[in-house]
Design a protein around this motif. Sequence first.
Motif, PDB file in Angstrom:
ATOM      1  N   ALA A 159       0.812  -1.222   0.000  1.00  0.00           N
ATOM      2  CA  ALA A 159       0.000   0.000   0.000  1.00  0.00           C
ATOM      3  C   ALA A 159       0.844   1.269   0.000  1.00  0.00           C
ATOM      4  CB  ALA A 159      -0.944  -0.014   1.211  1.00  0.00           C
ATOM      5  N   LEU A 160       2.168   1.107   0.145  1.00  0.00           N
ATOM      6  CA  LEU A 160       3.039   2.286   0.251  1.00  0.00           C
ATOM      7  C   LEU A 160       3.041   3.214  -0.972  1.00  0.00           C
ATOM      8  CD1 LEU A 160       6.384   1.604   2.157  1.00  0.00           C
ATOM      9  CD2 LEU A 160       4.446   3.015   2.817  1.00  0.00           C
ATOM     10  N   PRO A 161       3.127   2.664  -2.196  1.00  0.00           N
ATOM     11  CA  PRO A 161       3.141   3.579  -3.344  1.00  0.00           C
ATOM     12  C   PRO A 161       1.914   4.495  -3.376  1.00  0.00           C
ATOM     13  CG  PRO A 161       3.831   1.396  -4.030  1.00  0.00           C
ATOM     14  CD  PRO A 161       3.345   1.261  -2.608  1.00  0.00           C
ATOM     15  N   ASN A 162       0.761   3.923  -3.072  1.00  0.00           N
ATOM     16  CA  ASN A 162      -0.438   4.741  -3.057  1.00  0.00           C
ATOM     17  C   ASN A 162      -0.407   5.777  -1.929  1.00  0.00           C
ATOM     18  OD1 ASN A 162      -3.358   5.058  -4.065  1.00  0.00           O
ATOM     19  ND2 ASN A 162      -3.547   4.962  -1.853  1.00  0.00           N
ATOM     20  N   LEU A 163       0.116   5.345  -0.807  1.00  0.00           N
ATOM     21  CA  LEU A 163       0.203   6.252   0.342  1.00  0.00           C
ATOM     22  C   LEU A 163       1.113   7.439   0.026  1.00  0.00           C
ATOM     23  CD1 LEU A 163      -0.740   6.459   3.358  1.00  0.00           C
ATOM     24  CD2 LEU A 163       1.494   5.532   3.969  1.00  0.00           C
ATOM     25  N   ARG A 164       2.215   7.151  -0.631  1.00  0.00           N
ATOM     26  CA  ARG A 164       3.149   8.223  -1.013  1.00  0.00           C
ATOM     27  C   ARG A 164       2.508   9.181  -2.008  1.00  0.00           C
ATOM     28  NH1 ARG A 164       7.917   7.651  -4.001  1.00  0.00           N
ATOM     29  NH2 ARG A 164       8.859   9.534  -3.170  1.00  0.00           N
ATOM     30  N   ALA A 165       1.793   8.618  -2.973  1.00  0.00           N
ATOM     31  CA  ALA A 165       1.135   9.471  -3.962  1.00  0.00           C
ATOM     32  C   ALA A 165       0.144  10.403  -3.272  1.00  0.00           C
ATOM     33  CB  ALA A 165       0.423   8.611  -5.010  1.00  0.00           C
ATOM     34  N   PHE A 166      -0.574   9.866  -2.307  1.00  0.00           N
ATOM     35  CA  PHE A 166      -1.523  10.683  -1.556  1.00  0.00           C
ATOM     36  C   PHE A 166      -0.784  11.749  -0.755  1.00  0.00           C
ATOM     37  CE2 PHE A 166      -4.127  11.335   2.351  1.00  0.00           C
ATOM     38  CZ  PHE A 166      -5.226  11.935   1.751  1.00  0.00           C
ATOM     39  N   ALA A 167       0.286  11.350  -0.083  1.00  0.00           N
ATOM     40  CA  ALA A 167       1.035  12.280   0.764  1.00  0.00           C
ATOM     41  C   ALA A 167       1.643  13.415  -0.060  1.00  0.00           C
ATOM     42  CB  ALA A 167       2.137  11.531   1.515  1.00  0.00           C
ATOM     43  N   ILE A 168       2.212  13.073  -1.206  1.00  0.00           N
ATOM     44  CA  ILE A 168       2.858  14.089  -2.037  1.00  0.00           C
ATOM     45  C   ILE A 168       1.825  15.061  -2.602  1.00  0.00           C
ATOM     46  CG2 ILE A 168       4.087  14.476  -4.221  1.00  0.00           C
ATOM     47  CD1 ILE A 168       5.693  11.900  -3.582  1.00  0.00           C
ATOM     48  N   SER A 169       0.733  14.523  -3.115  1.00  0.00           N
ATOM     49  CA  SER A 169      -0.225  15.441  -3.730  1.00  0.00           C
ATOM     50  C   SER A 169      -1.038  16.198  -2.687  1.00  0.00           C
ATOM     51  CB  SER A 169      -1.122  14.712  -4.738  1.00  0.00           C
ATOM     52  OG  SER A 169      -1.519  13.466  -4.255  1.00  0.00           O
ATOM     53  N   LEU A 170      -1.172  15.639  -1.493  1.00  0.00           N
ATOM     54  CA  LEU A 170      -1.887  16.357  -0.428  1.00  0.00           C
ATOM     55  C   LEU A 170      -1.018  17.478   0.151  1.00  0.00           C
ATOM     56  CD1 LEU A 170      -4.471  16.445   1.410  1.00  0.00           C
ATOM     57  CD2 LEU A 170      -3.198  15.011   3.015  1.00  0.00           C
ATOM     58  N   SER A 171       0.239  17.170   0.409  1.00  0.00           N
ATOM     59  CA  SER A 171       1.102  18.164   1.057  1.00  0.00           C
ATOM     60  C   SER A 171       1.763  19.078   0.043  1.00  0.00           C
ATOM     61  CB  SER A 171       2.183  17.469   1.886  1.00  0.00           C
ATOM     62  OG  SER A 171       3.173  16.925   1.039  1.00  0.00           O
ATOM     63  N   GLY A 172       1.898  18.612  -1.193  1.00  0.00           N
ATOM     64  CA  GLY A 172       2.511  19.424  -2.235  1.00  0.00           C
ATOM     65  C   GLY A 172       4.027  19.511  -2.130  1.00  0.00           C
TER      66      GLY A 172
END
Lengths: 68, 188
Positions: free
Chosen positions: B19-32
């Motif tokens: 689940a990490l790749p998805n989590l990172r994608a969320f974190a990057i696009s959420l935090s910018g």
Amino acid sequence: MAEKKTDNAERGKGGRDGAAADVASDRIGQKLRAYYDSIRDEEIPERFLDLLERLDEAEKATKGGSKQ
Amino acid sequence: MTDQVHSEDKGFKRELLAALPNLRAFAISLSGQRDRADDLVQEAILKAWSKQQSYTPGTNMKAWLVTILRNEFYSQLRKRGREVQDTDGVHTARMTSQPAQQGVMDLADLQAALDQLPADQREAILLVGASGFSYEEAAEVCGCAVGTIKSRVSRARSTLQDILGVDGASDYGPDAEIASATSRALSG
């Protein structure tokens, strides 16, 4: 709103409210997914793999230390 | 006894990794911000690990992790307060200094547009529009009503359309091109 409805009907979208907006939204959705995919395709950074490894080891050590 | 514990733990670790790749994608696009995003991911991993007893194997690891990361994001946001706006400027400068490839500029624009959304709308459109969560799952992650998520997604969409000038007849390149160009540029 009303003029969009007409547009949609003409395009055979069944006159669904906001269907024209959906076309644009799909573009947004496509871009978002492309962005996401580009990140998901990256390799998982080493620091996370290391971290998980350490957590795993630490836990094994606490839980009875059968693995030495 | 310990053998069984270990094999369960391995299952947890495997699910978490997946689940990490998805989590990172969320974190990057959420935090910018990629640096900050990876700190969030690290915190989320630590939190998830410490409360793994509360996770039922084989259920929705993706949503469970995203919920943890989201809580961490908001708690940091509250702590940082005004600081955040400052670093946003730094981030934008960094994003736009990437090689001027068409696809990359597109995605830098997209992130810049996401950054302009209120956080509640940003997370809603990311969860539903990019992560592939249902409205119901997104509502659960955010701890709000399904109708609230729907209206946030809809407001986020129309704001993004305005900012990006997307209107049905678009001149954007193929997404595959965008994706490959970005993954090359951003991984550097």
